[in-house]
Motif scaffolding. Structure first.
Motif, short mmCIF file in Angstrom:
data_model
loop_
_atom_site.label_atom_id
_atom_site.label_comp_id
_atom_site.label_asym_id
_atom_site.label_seq_id
_atom_site.Cartn_x
_atom_site.Cartn_y
_atom_site.Cartn_z
N ARG A 61 -75.15 3.78 47.09
CA ARG A 61 -76.56 3.55 46.78
C ARG A 61 -77.44 4.68 47.30
O ARG A 61 -78.47 5.02 46.70
N ALA A 62 -77.04 5.30 48.41
CA ALA A 62 -77.82 6.40 48.99
C ALA A 62 -77.55 7.73 48.29
O ALA A 62 -78.11 8.76 48.68
N GLY A 63 -76.70 7.73 47.26
CA GLY A 63 -76.37 8.95 46.56
C GLY A 63 -75.39 9.83 47.33
O GLY A 63 -75.34 11.04 47.12
N ILE A 94 -78.21 10.60 58.57
CA ILE A 94 -79.33 10.12 59.39
C ILE A 94 -80.41 9.54 58.49
O ILE A 94 -80.96 8.47 58.77
N HIS A 95 -80.70 10.23 57.42
CA HIS A 95 -81.65 9.74 56.42
C HIS A 95 -81.34 10.42 55.09
O HIS A 95 -81.23 11.63 55.03
N PRO A 96 -81.06 9.61 54.05
CA PRO A 96 -81.47 8.20 53.88
C PRO A 96 -80.38 7.16 54.17
O PRO A 96 -80.64 5.97 54.02
N TRP A 97 -79.16 7.59 54.54
CA TRP A 97 -78.08 6.61 54.59
C TRP A 97 -78.34 5.45 55.56
O TRP A 97 -78.11 4.28 55.22
N LEU A 101 -78.28 1.64 54.54
CA LEU A 101 -77.39 0.67 55.16
C LEU A 101 -78.16 -0.55 55.65
O LEU A 101 -77.69 -1.69 55.50
N GLN A 102 -79.34 -0.34 56.20
CA GLN A 102 -80.20 -1.45 56.62
C GLN A 102 -80.54 -2.34 55.42
O GLN A 102 -80.47 -3.57 55.51
N GLU A 103 -80.87 -1.74 54.29
CA GLU A 103 -81.21 -2.50 53.09
C GLU A 103 -80.01 -3.30 52.57
O GLU A 103 -80.13 -4.48 52.20
N VAL A 104 -78.85 -2.63 52.51
CA VAL A 104 -77.65 -3.30 51.99
C VAL A 104 -77.25 -4.47 52.88
O VAL A 104 -76.90 -5.56 52.39
N LEU A 105 -77.32 -4.30 54.20
CA LEU A 105 -76.98 -5.39 55.12
C LEU A 105 -77.97 -6.54 55.00
O LEU A 105 -77.59 -7.71 55.11
N GLY A 188 -84.68 14.17 57.02
CA GLY A 188 -85.96 13.69 56.52
C GLY A 188 -86.62 12.67 57.42
O GLY A 188 -87.24 11.72 56.94
N ARG A 189 -86.50 12.83 58.71
CA ARG A 189 -87.16 11.98 59.69
C ARG A 189 -87.72 12.84 60.80
O ARG A 189 -87.02 13.71 61.32
N HIS A 190 -88.97 12.56 61.16
CA HIS A 190 -89.63 13.30 62.24
C HIS A 190 -88.98 12.95 63.58
O HIS A 190 -88.52 11.81 63.76
#
Length: 347
Positions: A61-63, A94-97, A101-105, A188-190
């Motif tokens: 899903r994260a490509g 780190i991002h977006p996976w 993973l949070q969404e899938v769970l 993609g995370r600060h």
């Protein structure tokens, strides 16, 4: 063939015995299911099977299906899963996976009401590991440290302290992983999305700096149970320092030449050292002690004893003029007239 023609035996793997090439660098990801041993034994097999299935869904899903299908030395750990991958993909894990993973769970747990719920701890690390396609590939210090991070106090406490309906994933990054991928600006995370923690494992000789990342945080991120007193204390000191106005100069923190004001309603104002500049004291009821004031001093509405130690230089405004030692002679009108020592009786 004579003995002198015999080939030399192959060099041993003893450390420090000779120089050799480093194994290839690999990213390592490991996951563990929270409270696995708390489930009835009959459900352990179901969880062990569900964890890699959830991972595959999340990577696709994260490509990042390429990462999943190209994983190196994969292994089930019973309550989790571990594998290596090309470290060039680390910023994407780190991002977006992690967020995916949070969404899938979340979806998995909503649809598995009444059955097993899975919440995962995740650790990410980078380091040199053997990867030649052999049976024992992937073993080495970076792999061990990845599992230590996964079992460390901060990430376990973070998942335990968070809301089980909101936070399904808590991740911990090694310092190396954070420096390369996050601080380097490749993900993609600060950096402010990450919290520095001391990663320790009970009963193990392991203590490293690491970084927590929670895609869907809940609860108190600065809980002492999660971060430890040292980290929380540093955070609180930083907050207090940010709330205070800028003060002090390059002369070691001594106050500048501007006025200094104190307010102590129904109490005392005590000076333990020298104040350079004016001092303004407002509405003090009770005793007051002033030590080593250099410059102007203004005293308004003082009730009670007024004793000064050492010396006061400059003028004192507010209707009164004080010269010399304030514990001695007072000249001027202070409401009542005094001549000589203030401790003598009133006239």
């Amino acid at each position: 063939m004579s003995q002198s023609d015999q080939p030399m035996p192959e060099a041993s793997a003893l450390p420090y015995s000779r120089s050799r090439q480093l194994p290839p660098y690999r990213g390592i990801v490991a996951v563990d299911a929270k409270d696995f041993t708390g489930y009835p034994a009959i459900e352990h097999g179901m969880i062990s099977q569900a964890v890699p299935q959830v991972l595959q869904w999340s990577f696709e899903r994260a490509g990042l299906a390429e990462v999943w299908h190209g994983r190196r030395f994969p292994a089930s750990t019973g309550d989790g899963y571990v594998f290596g991958f090309d470290p060039a993909w680390m910023p994407f894990l780190i991002h977006p996976w992690l967020h995916t993973l949070q969404e899938v769970l979340t979806e998995f747990n909503v649809n598995s009401v009444g059955t097993v719920r899975i919440r995962l701890r995740v650790s990410l690390h980078i380091g040199p590991l053997p990867d030649s396609g052999g049976e024992f590939d992937g073993n080495g210090t970076p792999r061990n440290d990845t599992h230590r991070l996964l079992d460390s106090r901060p990430v376990k406490a973070m998942l335990a302290a968070s809301n089980e309906s909101i936070t399904q994933v808590a991740a911990i990054l090694s310092d190396r992983c954070y420096d390369d991928a996050v601080a380097g600006g490749f993900t993609g995370r600060h950096p402010d999305h990450f919290i520095e923690v001391p990663a320790t494992v009970e009963g193990k000789r392991f203590d490293q700096r690491a970084w927590l990342y929670v895609p869907a945080p809940s609860g108190n991120l600065y809980d002492r149970r999660v971060l430890g007193d040292a980290v929380v204390g540093e955070h609180e000191r930083a907050q207090a320092a940010a709330a205070e106005p800028a003060a002090g100069q390059a002369d070691g923190g001594r106050a500048g030449s501007g006025p200094v004001s104190y307010r102590a309603d129904r109490g005392n104002v005590n000076g333990g050292g020298t104040v350079h500049g004016g001092q303004h004291v407002t509405n003090v009821e009770g005793g007051q002690q002033v030590t080593n004031v250099e410059g102007d001093q203004q005293v308004t509405k003082v009730r009670g004893d007024y004793a000064g130690r050492d010396f006061v230089r400059g003028d004192s405004f507010g209707g009164d003029y004080v010269a010399g030692h304030k514990a001695g002679t007072v000249h001027g009108n202070q409401g009542d007239t005094f001549h000589g020592d203030k401790k003598e009786r009133r006239r």
